[in-house]
Design a protein around this motif. Structure first.
Motif, PDB file in Angstrom:
ATOM      1  N   THR A  29     -19.592  13.791  63.556  1.00 13.79           N
ATOM      2  CA  THR A  29     -19.361  13.576  62.131  1.00 13.79           C
ATOM      3  C   THR A  29     -20.542  12.876  61.479  1.00 13.79           C
ATOM      4  OG1 THR A  29     -16.989  13.361  62.587  1.00 13.79           O
ATOM      5  CG2 THR A  29     -17.771  12.584  60.446  1.00 13.79           C
ATOM      6  N   ARG A  63      -5.081  25.777  59.518  1.00 11.13           N
ATOM      7  CA  ARG A  63      -6.261  25.041  59.086  1.00 11.13           C
ATOM      8  C   ARG A  63      -6.733  25.433  57.697  1.00 11.13           C
ATOM      9  NH1 ARG A  63     -12.035  25.136  62.154  1.00 11.13           N
ATOM     10  NH2 ARG A  63     -12.098  27.177  61.181  1.00 11.13           N
ATOM     11  N   PHE A 122     -16.823  19.688  52.771  1.00 14.69           N
ATOM     12  CA  PHE A 122     -15.755  19.483  53.753  1.00 14.69           C
ATOM     13  C   PHE A 122     -16.335  19.739  55.134  1.00 14.69           C
ATOM     14  CE2 PHE A 122     -11.883  21.407  55.998  1.00 14.69           C
ATOM     15  CZ  PHE A 122     -11.440  20.166  56.432  1.00 14.69           C
ATOM     16  N   ARG A 137     -15.823  20.260  59.063  1.00 15.97           N
ATOM     17  CA  ARG A 137     -14.759  20.693  59.956  1.00 15.97           C
ATOM     18  C   ARG A 137     -15.342  21.299  61.231  1.00 15.97           C
ATOM     19  NH1 ARG A 137     -12.469  26.197  56.982  1.00 15.97           N
ATOM     20  NH2 ARG A 137     -14.148  27.588  57.666  1.00 15.97           N
ATOM     21  N   ASN A 138     -14.478  21.465  62.226  1.00 17.37           N
ATOM     22  CA  ASN A 138     -14.873  22.126  63.464  1.00 17.37           C
ATOM     23  C   ASN A 138     -14.964  23.631  63.267  1.00 17.37           C
ATOM     24  OD1 ASN A 138     -15.211  20.510  65.951  1.00 17.37           O
ATOM     25  ND2 ASN A 138     -13.197  19.697  65.402  1.00 17.37           N
ATOM     26  N   PRO A 193     -11.698  15.528  58.072  1.00 19.98           N
ATOM     27  CA  PRO A 193     -10.390  15.596  58.720  1.00 19.98           C
ATOM     28  C   PRO A 193     -10.180  14.330  59.555  1.00 19.98           C
ATOM     29  CG  PRO A 193     -11.974  16.829  59.985  1.00 19.98           C
ATOM     30  CD  PRO A 193     -12.718  16.292  58.786  1.00 19.98           C
ATOM     31  N   TRP A 241      -4.224  13.667  59.286  1.00 18.70           N
ATOM     32  CA  TRP A 241      -4.493  15.098  59.164  1.00 18.70           C
ATOM     33  C   TRP A 241      -4.475  15.720  60.556  1.00 18.70           C
ATOM     34  CZ3 TRP A 241      -4.956  18.428  55.193  1.00 18.70           C
ATOM     35  CH2 TRP A 241      -5.649  19.626  55.379  1.00 18.70           C
ATOM     36  N   GLU A 299     -19.712  23.221  59.006  1.00 15.11           N
ATOM     37  CA  GLU A 299     -19.022  23.403  60.271  1.00 15.11           C
ATOM     38  C   GLU A 299     -19.786  22.749  61.413  1.00 15.11           C
ATOM     39  OE1 GLU A 299     -16.106  27.193  60.115  1.00 15.11           O
ATOM     40  OE2 GLU A 299     -18.163  27.637  60.738  1.00 15.11           O
ATOM     41  N   GLU A 345      -4.616  19.063  61.106  1.00 15.60           N
ATOM     42  CA  GLU A 345      -5.208  20.403  61.107  1.00 15.60           C
ATOM     43  C   GLU A 345      -6.519  20.464  61.884  1.00 15.60           C
ATOM     44  OE1 GLU A 345      -3.549  19.069  58.826  1.00 15.60           O
ATOM     45  OE2 GLU A 345      -2.250  20.538  57.877  1.00 15.60           O
ATOM     46  N   ASP A 346      -7.182  19.319  62.048  1.00 14.67           N
ATOM     47  CA  ASP A 346      -8.493  19.318  62.693  1.00 14.67           C
ATOM     48  C   ASP A 346      -8.828  17.900  63.119  1.00 14.67           C
ATOM     49  OD1 ASP A 346     -10.909  20.216  63.653  1.00 14.67           O
ATOM     50  OD2 ASP A 346     -11.854  20.482  61.696  1.00 14.67           O
TER      51      ASP A 346
END
Length: 270
Positions: A190, A235, A207, A209-210, A146, A180, A247, A182-183
């Motif tokens: 990262t 999201r 992917f 993501r948080n 993201p 992006w 995650e 969304e996040d």
């Protein structure tokens, strides 16, 4: 043990942080610069790396390869995505692929770092990648990301613009339609995720993501980004089912990453 790594885009945003992370882990890094756009902070980045016997910088694609094939090849296509010069980006993309084909050995693993938009919008041709590295079919890893923020973030990103504005060095904030919202993940978290996937030898599509939703909006609010720039998002919308989810277990409620990004701008007088 072969511990050599080639990073295409090693002085770009994610590639530079990855270079530092791998050097800290003891890997030998050959960093290929993109040379697509002027980088006013290049000398600062070189100073931050310092003199390191395990680091080699390539400013073009003419360097000969040694007898030792790389353990791993990374492509930082993520950092190119927000650029507007699509033609030049595609040319660099093709040159990197051709160069890497001659560098990769039979056991070389390959990781592509990409924005998640490229997976959702299918902007990347998987058949082209897999055809180029058909001998590495089970050794290719796609990692979709993201919005990533932190030190050295390019000015195409809203958070960097907002930080610059706070430092009275930038004017009107312009958010790219490609960003992006969304996040958002701090870059150091990262890199830890990328290194974890890399060291486990994972392949396939990932992917990152948080675990906690709404981090882009949270950071934007702390940076006082005007509400008209912030669109309402969901999201989970449109994420392909085949993606492996990694995650991030981070607590960024205080947005320490944003604070470090601001401090970095002031210290480096960006």
């Amino acid at each position: 043990m072969n511990d050599s790594v080639i990073i295409y885009g090693g002085f770009d945003f994610i590639g530079f942080h990855l270079t530092k992370g791998l050097l800290d882990e003891g890997y030998s890094i050959s960093s290929v610069r993109s040379n697509l756009f002027a980088d006013d902070m290049l000398e600062n980045k070189r100073l931050e790396l310092g003199r390191n016997a395990n680091f080699l910088e390539w400013d073009d694609l003419k360097e000969p390869f040694g007898s030792e094939m790389p353990k791993h090849i990374f492509f930082d296509f993520y950092s190119l995505y927000l650029r507007n010069d699509t033609k030049r980006i595609k040319e660099m993309y093709s040159k990197w692929i051709e160069h890497a084909k001659s560098a990769a050995g039979a056991d070389t693993e390959i990781t592509l770092l990409l924005p998640v938009q490229m997976e959702i919008n299918q902007d990347i041709c998987r058949s082209e990648i897999k055809e180029a590295f058909k001998e590495h079919e089970n050794k290719i890893c796609f990692i979709f990301l993201p919005t990533i923020y932190g030190e050295w973030q390019p000015e195409e990103f809203a958070f960097q613009q907002a930080c610059l504005k706070k430092a009275d060095q930038a004017g009107t904030l312009m958010i790219s339609g490609r960003e992006w919202q969304e996040d958002a993940i701090y870059v150091q978290y990262t890199i830890k995720a990328i290194l974890d996937i890399f060291e486990k030898g994972s392949s396939g599509d990932w992917f990152v993501r948080n675990k906690i939703a709404g981090q882009w909006q949270h950071c934007a609010a702390l940076l006082e980004i005007e509400k008209e720039y912030i669109r309402h998002t969901e999201r989970e919308a449109k994420l392909p089912e085949h993606l492996h989810i990694y995650e991030i277990e981070s607590d960024e409620e205080k947005c320490e990453g944003i604070k470090k990004q601001k401090q970095h701008i002031v210290f480096n007088r960006i």
